[in-house]
Structures are given as structure tokens and as C-alpha cells.
Scaffold this motif. Sequence first.
Motif, PDB file in Angstrom:
ATOM      1  N   UNK A  49      36.811  42.899  39.587  1.00 21.24           N
ATOM      2  CA  UNK A  49      36.492  44.280  39.238  1.00 21.24           C
ATOM      3  C   UNK A  49      37.453  45.267  39.877  1.00 21.24           C
ATOM      4  N   UNK A  50      38.237  44.809  40.841  1.00 20.98           N
ATOM      5  CA  UNK A  50      39.200  45.697  41.500  1.00 20.98           C
ATOM      6  C   UNK A  50      40.629  45.312  41.113  1.00 20.98           C
ATOM      7  N   UNK A  51      41.178  44.279  41.716  1.00 21.42           N
ATOM      8  CA  UNK A  51      42.547  43.891  41.369  1.00 21.42           C
ATOM      9  C   UNK A  51      42.621  43.396  39.926  1.00 21.42           C
ATOM     10  N   UNK A  52      41.566  42.738  39.447  1.00 17.26           N
ATOM     11  CA  UNK A  52      41.554  42.300  38.054  1.00 17.26           C
ATOM     12  C   UNK A  52      41.679  43.463  37.095  1.00 17.26           C
ATOM     13  N   UNK A  53      40.867  44.473  37.297  1.00 15.72           N
ATOM     14  CA  UNK A  53      40.923  45.665  36.440  1.00 15.72           C
ATOM     15  C   UNK A  53      42.251  46.393  36.641  1.00 15.72           C
ATOM     16  N   UNK A  54      42.701  46.493  37.882  1.00 12.70           N
ATOM     17  CA  UNK A  54      43.968  47.178  38.155  1.00 12.70           C
ATOM     18  C   UNK A  54      45.122  46.517  37.415  1.00 12.70           C
ATOM     19  N   UNK A  55      45.102  45.186  37.332  1.00 13.70           N
ATOM     20  CA  UNK A  55      46.162  44.465  36.627  1.00 13.70           C
ATOM     21  C   UNK A  55      46.135  44.790  35.135  1.00 13.70           C
TER      22      UNK A  55
END
Length: 423
Positions: free
Chosen positions: A288-294
Motif C-alpha cells: 500500500x506504500x511502496x507498491x502504490x508509489x511504484x
Amino acid sequence: MLSVKELFKVGHGPSSSHTIAPMRMCRYILDHYEKEGIDHLRITLYGSFALTGKGHLLDKAVDEVFEKYPHEYVWDIKTQPKHPNTMRVEVFGKKMKLIADRTFVSVGGGTIQVEGDEPAKNIYPYKDFAEMKAIIKKEKLTPFQFLCKHEPKEELIKLYEEMIKSFEGTIKSGLSKTGVIPGLVAFDRRAKAVLNSITANDTEWERRTKTVSAYAMATNEEAVEYGLVVTAPTCGSAGTMPAPYKWAVDKYKPSKERIYEAFSAAALIGITIKQNGSVAGATGGCQAEVGVATALAAAMYSVLVYNADIDEIEKAGEIALEQLLGMTCDAVGQCAYVPCIQRNAIYAMRAISAAEQAHLLKGQRQLVRIDDAIAILYESGNELIDGYKETSKLGLAKHCKYTLKFTKDIQFHEENKSNKEVC
């Protein structure tokens, strides 16, 4: 869907949920009750706030806003809140008369909900990305033109200019520093060394890898030391989007208009995820953090470099997000250092790869839609056990107890010897 301004915000790291959101909660208290005469405040932290608040500098953020008023903390790790990022603020006047008792929730990316208040107004009346995409194609709009039909153009431009300034300034600041970052885990700054490792004999791929990695590390190294970064979508993932941005801007020299379009492409995906998924490690894990940021970075890069249309934008974002589903949040020592900083560097490169893949596959049938990936993000986030969702209980956080200071802090929470602290 909420405003783009609720997606991209400039604020203090290391965690938008634990620093930016609590600061907004505290300002809400002052805005509503300061005139009544505040004599004392009691701040009770629950869930992830109680377990990882100190490591994420939550108390530092609250102290900054409430510096004029005596206040105490209660770190309640026993009560099970409805949402893991919950903070209660009791406001007392003279003779400890209770003036107000308000409960807040940090839902990710610095966005807050106030118990008893009406929810924030939806600016975009759509159920998913597909609905917005259909309108964009039917009316032949660009992403920026679509956003401007719902929000004032001048406000979006102001926001984007703030993002540009922050991206550039944070990277520059991070690359100028060396030494150990203070905290529960002693972490050596590495960004400058990575950038300085570039040699004349490096291939183009090696130069790009080292440069983008250094930019991402520099941003997150600033974030973990309470620096100002852009929530894209969070402070914990703040390096993933600026790194490919700066690489693309320096190499390809896109126009300012192209940059606005690139940010808007990322925003379309981001506001959809904030509505239908999650951007909080405490509820969705690091997907939800780095995944979404990517996903946001891939959509942005596809426009900056390839001037992608809405189909290619969706494909870039979906390819990126699909590869990160199920990623856990298990930061060592309650701090967004390990594995967070290196993770941002690695996935900044993955964002570029996703945009390149989308461009290679341009015109081919897309089997998985971004809305499908978002639905899986939400479902799998709910299925993750709490120990893998920003609690520092399992995973790397459990097995990497390599500093005395960290071990003592874990014992403090586990034994709950004293859960009050007065400032």
C-alpha cells in the motif's frame, strides 16, 4: 474520490500516517478549542500508533504543534481500535475540566478522519479508474485537462510546482550529507556514496541504476530524519516517485506542460487507490506504500518519457502494482530505515521498467486492469496478519534485533511497564 491535494502533500517524514496526520489532528484541536483556554492535553495512541509511534517520531510531531501546552502521552497497546492508526485527544481547561474528547484516524498519506465529523467531500464522483478513463477517451482529454474539470487549474499548478521544488530540494539536500542518522536503529547515510560510485566506464544502464538509486535513497534518508518530503503516496515511499522523475527530467528535458500531465497521470491512479484500496502500511502492508508509489511513478514516467496515452498510463501503473501485491511492512526498530530506504531505491527502478514494458506492449490487449489490481491490493491487505502491517512485530522487525536501544524499546512495549509519558 478526494482531491489530488489529499494525495500529494508536502510534510515531515518519516511517516505520513505518524507525523503529517497527527500534526493535522493537533492543529484541528487548536483550531477548534484553543480559544476556550487549554490548560492540559492527554494524547492516547492505539494500535500501530502505540507500537511504532516513537520510532516514527509521532511524539516529535505532536510536541511541535502542542509546544505551548503541557501534554501527556498514553501508549495503549492493549485496546484494539477499529483502525490501527487511532489517536484520542482529551482537552482540559482550568482545574482539569474536560473541554473536549476527540478521536482521530489516520487513513494513510496524511489524510485524517475525525470521529463525529462529516467525511471529506468527494471531488471526483466516480467509482473507479475505468469510469474516468472512459470520459477521458470519449471527450479526448489529457489527464491534466480531466483533473482541471474538477479542481481549479491554478491550484493544481501550485501543487505541482511545490512537488517539483520539493523533489529537487530534498534530493539535493540528501546528497549533501553523510554520517549516521540518529534513531532506534543506527543507519548510515548511503545516497552520496552511491552517486559518487559512478565512473566513466559505467554503461548507460549502470549510470541510470546508480543515479536513480541515489536519488531515492537521498529522499528517504531526508524523510527518516524528519525532513520535508512529498507524500507520493506516503512519506515511507517518498523516494520512489522523485527518483525516476529527476532522472527523466535531467535526461529528456520534458516541457513544464508534460510534467503537469505526468503528475496528473499518477494522480488518476492515486486517487482511485485512496478510495478503493489503501495507502497505509498499517492496513495494507508495504504494497500500500511502496507498491502504490511504484504504480504512480510508472504512470508518471510513461508520460515524461513516452508521452503515453491513457491506455498506456493504465498499463504502466498496473504492471507495476501487480508485481508488488502482498508485500509486507516489517520495518526494523519501528523506523522507516530497514528495509524501507533500499526498497524505495529498488522499486524506483522497477517503476521505470514497468513504464518501459507498457511502452513495449503498447496496442496489445491488456488482460489485467488497474481496478482489478487495486481490488486485490485491498483484499490481500485485509488478509495480512497484523504482525506484517506496520507493527514491528514480525518479519525483519522480529529477527533483526541488533541494537541494545532497539531491544529495550521492544521490551517497553511488550511488558508495558509504564505507558505514560508527560511533556
